[in-house]
Each structure stands twice: as structure tokens, then as C-alpha cells.
Motif scaffolding. Structure first.
Motif: not given
Length: 222
Positions: A42-50, A102-112, A181-186
Motif C-alpha cells: 500500500p502507498a504510504p500516503e494514498a490519494m484517490p486521484v493523482r 486495479f488488476p485482480m490476481p485471479g485474472h490471467r490477463n488483467g495485469e497485461l 494505482d494498485q498501491r493507492d487502491g490498497l
């Protein structure tokens, strides 16, 4: 690893509305089948939008900001896509709509898929690839096959310079942009997709277009 994701998709999204649990995906450990998962902190200082976030609308005077943390392979995100499109068509001159990865880990091609969109953004074509990935989701989503060739085809269709696209797709900075983006989301407590924030406040996913519109109207009129 057996997936726990339950895809609750309503056939006629704008007519029948959304099921209450639409989009309620739980974060799981990576399944080891090629998805990079959420192997970020997770981001140390998260922001919904940058400043670097992808804005789908840029009104001259923004009265409201709606941020969606999304996964291009998520069926619920695909179901919300036409709703968001209709809303930004109606409110784009007053509301800033933002898309974050925010690609989910169960999706084969989400991060791609996220890297594909970011590689397209390097050539000024984020919105076009964003739309392409969602409108073709049923053709490539939920597959255990690697879809890089399919995504390269989309890039070619959009007229991208393919040498630049391939280089960006392999660039660690592009992968890092997705992870930012994932860091902010987490850090913001995102646990599944889609997750929406309205002016920095996480909301319960509206169950229909009408409900989403009513929420926007209430915030604009408040």
C-alpha cells in the motif's frame, strides 16, 4: 487454486439494474498461472486521484470527481462500463471521471490488459484502448491463454506505432505505473473491482444507472 470470484452479471444492465453484489470480488493470493497479482505494498500516503491519473473527462470547471478502480478483465467492471459511459456523456461538462488500474490476481490477463492501456497512453490513446478492452472483453476475458497477441492486434487497429507499443509494454516503468494505482487502491481499502470514490469518499456501488445518476445529482445539488 479454485477461484472464489462470483460473477453476477445482469443481462440487460440498463433495464434490469445491477444485482446488489455486483462487483464484490474478494482479493485473493495470486494463483500462479501468469497473473502478477497484487504483489505490491500500500502507498504510504494514498490519494484517490493523482495528477498522473487518467481522466476520461476534463470539464473546464469540475464540480465533482468520480474515480473508478477497475480491472479490464472483471465482468462487473465490464457491466458498469456502459453505465459510466452514459453518465460521462451526460455529466462530462461538470464531473471529472477518472479511471485507475486495479488488476485482480485471479485474472490471467488483467495485469497485461492494464499495461496494454498504459502503453497506449504513451501514444495518447488511453481512452481508445480503454474502450476497446471493455467492448471486446467477452472475446478475451476469463481465458487461461495469454492474450498479448490479441492486445497487439487492438494496438494495430488503433493505429499505434507497434515498435513503440511493444517497447512500452515491456518497460518496467509501465508496469510500475500500473502498480502505483494498485498501491493507492490498497491503501484506500479497495478490496475488489469496480470500486468507486466520489470526491475522495468510497461509495457502495450503485445498483443501477438510475441510482448512480441520483447519487451524482444529489452531490451536484447539495
Amino acid at each position: 487454486m479454485k477461484r472464489l470470484h462470483k460473477h453476477l452479471i445482469v443481462a440487460a444492465v440498463l433495464v434490469a439494474g445491477f444485482a446488489a453484489a455486483l462487483g464484490s470480488y474478494l482479493l485473493l493470493a495470486p494463483d500462479g498461472r501468469g497473473s502478477k497479482g497484487l504483489d505490491v505494498q500500500p502507498a504510504p500516503e494514498a490519494m484517490p486521484v493523482r495528477e498522473s491519473s487518467h481522466r476520461l473527462t476534463t470539464p473546464e470547471k469540475s464540480e465533482l470527481t468520480i474515480v473508478e478502480f477497475l480491472d479490464f478483465e472483471c465482468e462487473s467492471c465490464g457491466a458498469y462500463y456502459p453505465v459510466v459511459e452514459k453518465l460521462r456523456g451526460e455529466y462530462g461538462d461538470r464531473v471529472t471521471f477518472v479511471a485507475r488500474y486495479f488488476p485482480m490476481p485471479g485474472h490471467r490477463n488483467g495485469e497485461l490488459a492494464a499495461r496494454t492501456a498504459e502503453a497506449a497512453a504513451r501514444q495518447g490513446k488511453f481512452e481508445e484502448m480503454y474502450a476497446k478492452l471493455f467492448t471486446t472483453q467477452k472475446q478475451w476475458g476469463e481465458s487461461q491463454d495469454w492474450k498479448q497477441g490479441v492486445f497487439r492486434g487492438y494496438a494495430a487497429q488503433l493505429g499505434l506505432d507497434m515498435d513503440q507499443f511493444d517497447a512500452a509494454l515491456a518497460d518496467p516503468e509501465v508496469a510500475g505505473r500500473v502498480q502505483d494505482d494498485q498501491r493507492d487502491g490498497l491503501a484506500l481499502g479497495v478490496q475488489g473491482t469496480p470500486t468507486f470514490f466520489v470526491d475522495g469518499e468510497r461509495i457502495t456501488n450503485p445498483e443501477s444507472y438510475e441510482a448512480f445518476k441520483a447519487l451524482i445529482d444529489a452531490r451536484l445539488d447539495g
